[in-house]
Design a protein around this motif. Structure first.
Motif, PDB file in Angstrom:
ATOM      1  N   ARG A  39       9.112  -5.031 -10.650  1.00 44.85           N
ATOM      2  CA  ARG A  39       8.884  -5.903  -9.495  1.00 44.85           C
ATOM      3  C   ARG A  39       8.957  -7.369  -9.915  1.00 44.85           C
ATOM      4  NH1 ARG A  39       3.729  -5.673  -5.245  1.00 44.85           N
ATOM      5  NH2 ARG A  39       4.551  -7.268  -3.808  1.00 44.85           N
ATOM      6  N   VAL A  73      10.209  -6.743  -2.887  1.00 40.84           N
ATOM      7  CA  VAL A  73       9.967  -5.310  -2.758  1.00 40.84           C
ATOM      8  C   VAL A  73       9.178  -5.067  -1.494  1.00 40.84           C
ATOM      9  CG1 VAL A  73       8.906  -3.271  -3.810  1.00 40.84           C
ATOM     10  CG2 VAL A  73       9.997  -4.998  -5.266  1.00 40.84           C
ATOM     11  N   ASP A  74       9.713  -4.237  -0.614  1.00 41.32           N
ATOM     12  CA  ASP A  74       9.038  -3.899   0.644  1.00 41.32           C
ATOM     13  C   ASP A  74       8.398  -2.522   0.512  1.00 41.32           C
ATOM     14  OD1 ASP A  74       9.916  -6.265   1.680  1.00 41.32           O
ATOM     15  OD2 ASP A  74      11.599  -5.389   2.797  1.00 41.32           O
ATOM     16  N   PHE A  75       7.289  -2.343   1.212  1.00 36.50           N
ATOM     17  CA  PHE A  75       6.571  -1.073   1.176  1.00 36.50           C
ATOM     18  C   PHE A  75       6.531  -0.492   2.585  1.00 36.50           C
ATOM     19  CE2 PHE A  75       5.197  -3.517  -2.402  1.00 36.50           C
ATOM     20  CZ  PHE A  75       5.040  -2.604  -3.427  1.00 36.50           C
ATOM     21  N   LYS A 124      10.912   2.514 -10.748  1.00 34.14           N
ATOM     22  CA  LYS A 124      10.502   2.326  -9.365  1.00 34.14           C
ATOM     23  C   LYS A 124      10.277   0.838  -9.103  1.00 34.14           C
ATOM     24  CE  LYS A 124      10.173   6.720  -8.076  1.00 34.14           C
ATOM     25  NZ  LYS A 124      11.058   7.291  -7.015  1.00 34.14           N
ATOM     26  N   SER A 152      14.777   0.783  -8.896  1.00 31.95           N
ATOM     27  CA  SER A 152      15.021  -0.604  -9.283  1.00 31.95           C
ATOM     28  C   SER A 152      16.159  -0.750 -10.284  1.00 31.95           C
ATOM     29  CB  SER A 152      13.749  -1.218  -9.864  1.00 31.95           C
ATOM     30  OG  SER A 152      13.284  -0.464 -10.973  1.00 31.95           O
ATOM     31  N   CYS A 175       7.949   4.100   1.030  1.00 32.93           N
ATOM     32  CA  CYS A 175       7.798   3.934  -0.415  1.00 32.93           C
ATOM     33  C   CYS A 175       8.273   2.533  -0.761  1.00 32.93           C
ATOM     34  CB  CYS A 175       8.599   4.998  -1.182  1.00 32.93           C
ATOM     35  SG  CYS A 175      10.382   4.874  -0.920  1.00 32.93           S
ATOM     36  N   ALA A 176       8.106   2.146  -2.001  1.00 34.45           N
ATOM     37  CA  ALA A 176       8.562   0.828  -2.429  1.00 34.45           C
ATOM     38  C   ALA A 176      10.089   0.806  -2.490  1.00 34.45           C
ATOM     39  CB  ALA A 176       7.972   0.487  -3.791  1.00 34.45           C
ATOM     40  N   ASP A 194       8.018  -0.714  -7.572  1.00 34.91           N
ATOM     41  CA  ASP A 194       6.631  -1.177  -7.663  1.00 34.91           C
ATOM     42  C   ASP A 194       6.087  -1.107  -9.092  1.00 34.91           C
ATOM     43  OD1 ASP A 194       6.658   1.572  -7.712  1.00 34.91           O
ATOM     44  OD2 ASP A 194       4.990   1.829  -6.306  1.00 34.91           O
ATOM     45  N   ARG A 195       6.910  -0.693 -10.056  1.00 33.41           N
ATOM     46  CA  ARG A 195       6.509  -0.801 -11.450  1.00 33.41           C
ATOM     47  C   ARG A 195       6.338  -2.288 -11.765  1.00 33.41           C
ATOM     48  NH1 ARG A 195      10.195   1.981 -16.166  1.00 33.41           N
ATOM     49  NH2 ARG A 195       9.637   0.275 -17.544  1.00 33.41           N
TER      50      ARG A 195
END
Length: 332
Positions: free
Chosen positions: A203, A213-215, A196, A228, A218-219, A198-199
């Motif tokens: 990231r 990374v945009d939120f 992911k 990712s 979700c990321a 946001d890991r």
């Protein structure tokens, strides 16, 4: 759905016994199907496994169209066969005859060499399929000149989680957010970690390449892709890599089943819940009557998990493979 419990040669004679497997892939609430599954019990008996048989299972979750997932389903296992045929590495090195090294230490060194060979083989598989995805047309789904504009090539992508079973080990290679989970006793043991955006380490890698990374819901990488790592996605390749991560797990007597699934399942069902459902199905005796809906508990487990995911509101395609490890090999 598919179910496998025996294999025969072209002459009808029994071959090596194979594990009992249940699988199902549903379109769910999506308008199109982009998931693919691959089930190849008794794929081959490679040198690296001392000519003993291995089983191959995989889930591919496509995005930006079905073509890359379809490419993975049709080609990945063949690439693996090619790579294994080319692998003739001598596993036992000179240390095997060194009297100053204990037998246990020699076995450990041999196992480390075997793991490195498996990593090299599987990494090459992912690299080769990634290159094929770059020249796969978004419209036609083929990797040869088709007359479509150049910008149609390499747009799609796919996750890939692969499991290779030997008589002693479960080898998992993962790229993306599909997942492999081992049910051992009453424990749920993840054999892969979702890629992911946001890991933290993922990231950091993306940002080090100049990405972000945009939120929102979700990321997402650059606000576009919610994983990712993936095969394909040529336009994002600076940030989205196809390099897999590996786990090697020694098989134990408590092992009950192995579950591979796309995120259409894992978004709404936890590892623990999935293992509980599968465990309850596998504890039932195998049906034998003609009126039975499912030919095996593993098939019933795969179907029940997809049904449960739908009931929980999954909005994605749902693909599940359940491998029964308790009965392991069926005598034929």
């Amino acid at each position: 759905m598919s179910d496998s419990n025996s294999a025969t040669s072209g002459t009808g004679a029994p071959e090596e016994p194979v594990p009992l497997v249940g699988s199902i892939s549903l379109i769910g609430r999506r308008s199109s199907m982009e998931d693919e599954i691959s089930v190849w019990p008794n794929l081959c008996s490679p040198y690296i496994n001392k000519h003993r048989p291995i089983d191959f299972f995989a889930v591919y979750d496509g995005h930006g169209g079905p073509h890359v997932a379809g490419l993975c389903r049709s080609r990945m296992y063949l690439i693996l066969l090619e790579e294994l045929m080319m692998t003739r590495t001598i596993i036992s090195g000179s240390t095997s005859n060194n009297d100053n090294i204990s037998r246990q230490r020699r076995k450990q060194l041999e196992w480390e060499r075997v793991k490195e060979v498996w990593k090299r083989v599987l990494k090459s598989c992912f690299e080769r399929i990634d290159e094929m995805a770059f020249v796969t047309c978004y419209e036609c789904g083929i990797g040869v000149p088709c007359g479509c504009p150049p910008q149609n090539y390499g747009l799609g992508g796919s996750t890939a989680v692969l499991a290779i079973l030997t008589d002693k080990t479960i080898i998992v290679a993962n790229c993306g957010d599909s997942r492999a989970v081992l049910c051992r006793g009453r424990r749920a043991i993840p054999l892969s970690i979702d890629h992911k955006p946001d890991r933290p380490e993922e990231r950091a890698r993306i940002e080090a390449c100049g990405g972000h990374v945009d939120f929102d819901d979700c990321a997402r990488v650059l606000g576009i892709l919610a994983t990712s790592r993936a095969i394909g996605d040529k336009y994002l390749k600076k940030y989205i890599i196809s390099e897999p991560e590996f786990t090697f797990t020694k098989r134990e007597a408590e092992d009950e089943c192995l579950i591979l699934a796309s995120d259409g399942l894992w978004n709404v069902i936890s590892n623990e819940e999935a293992c509980q459902v599968a465990r309850e199905c596998l504890q039932k005796e195998k049906p034998s009557g003609r009126g039975d809906v499912f030919s095996s508990p593993s098939r019933a487990a795969a179907a029940l998990l997809t049904r449960l995911a739908m009931g929980r509101g999954s909005e994605d395609n749902i693909s599940v493979i359940v491998v029964d490890l308790k009965i392991d090999y069926i005598e034929v």
